[in-house]
Design a protein around this motif. Structure first.
Motif, PDB file in Angstrom:
ATOM      1  N   LEU A   1       0.857  -1.020   0.020  1.00  0.00           N
ATOM      2  CA  LEU A   1       0.000  -0.046   0.122  1.00  0.00           C
ATOM      3  C   LEU A   1       0.853   1.284  -0.100  1.00  0.00           C
ATOM      4  O   LEU A   1       0.632   2.177  -0.558  1.00  0.00           O
TER       5      LEU A   1
ATOM      6  N   ARG B   1       1.172   4.372  -2.701  1.00  0.00           N
ATOM      7  CA  ARG B   1       0.923   5.700  -2.604  1.00  0.00           C
ATOM      8  C   ARG B   1       2.123   6.555  -2.939  1.00  0.00           C
ATOM      9  O   ARG B   1       1.874   7.760  -3.193  1.00  0.00           O
TER      10      ARG B   1
ATOM     11  N   ALA C   1      -4.926   2.635   4.237  1.00  0.00           N
ATOM     12  CA  ALA C   1      -4.541   3.549   3.045  1.00  0.00           C
ATOM     13  C   ALA C   1      -5.084   5.003   3.141  1.00  0.00           C
ATOM     14  O   ALA C   1      -4.293   5.863   2.787  1.00  0.00           O
TER      15      ALA C   1
END
Length: 117
Positions: free
Chosen positions: A33, A37, A80
């Motif tokens: 994750l 990002r 997230a």
């Protein structure tokens, strides 16, 4: 109910040792994750995915402020969101720091010019 969900429930109940059990189970997914990002960030970004994982994790499993997790998926969705929020704060901090350093540099230059006359 899987192991992650059981441990998340234990954290909600205030079991501080449970967060230590959770981390190895979720680390790889949190790292993926974070890398995802970070791909959307500036190439000059100094924050590493590992640091982003740790910052998000600390916010998510704060035993002093337990959160309710409906499922493993809920936990990762919150992770997230926490990562995205941290990146925003980190970016704003860098912009403000750069602005302040520029202002300080300007002031020091002006002071230097006054004393060199």
């Amino acid at each position: 109910m899987n192991d992650v969900t059981k441990i998340l429930n234990a954290i909600q109940q205030g079991d501080s040792a449970a967060s230590e059990k959770l981390f190895p189970l979720v680390y790889d997914e949190l790292r993926r994750l974070a890398q995802s990002r970070m791909r959307h960030e500036s190439p000059n970004q100094t924050l590493q995915p590992t640091a982003l994982v740790h910052e998000a994790y600390l916010r998510l499993v704060d035993v002093a402020n337990p959160q309710e997790w409906n499922s493993k998926g809920h936990f990762f969705a919150a992770a997230a969101t926490a990562m995205r929020g941290y990146l925003v704060v980190f970016g704003v901090t860098l912009v403000v720091s750069g602005w302040l350093l520029g202002l300080l540099s300007l002031r020091l230059n002006r002071l230097g010019n006054r004393h060199s006359v």
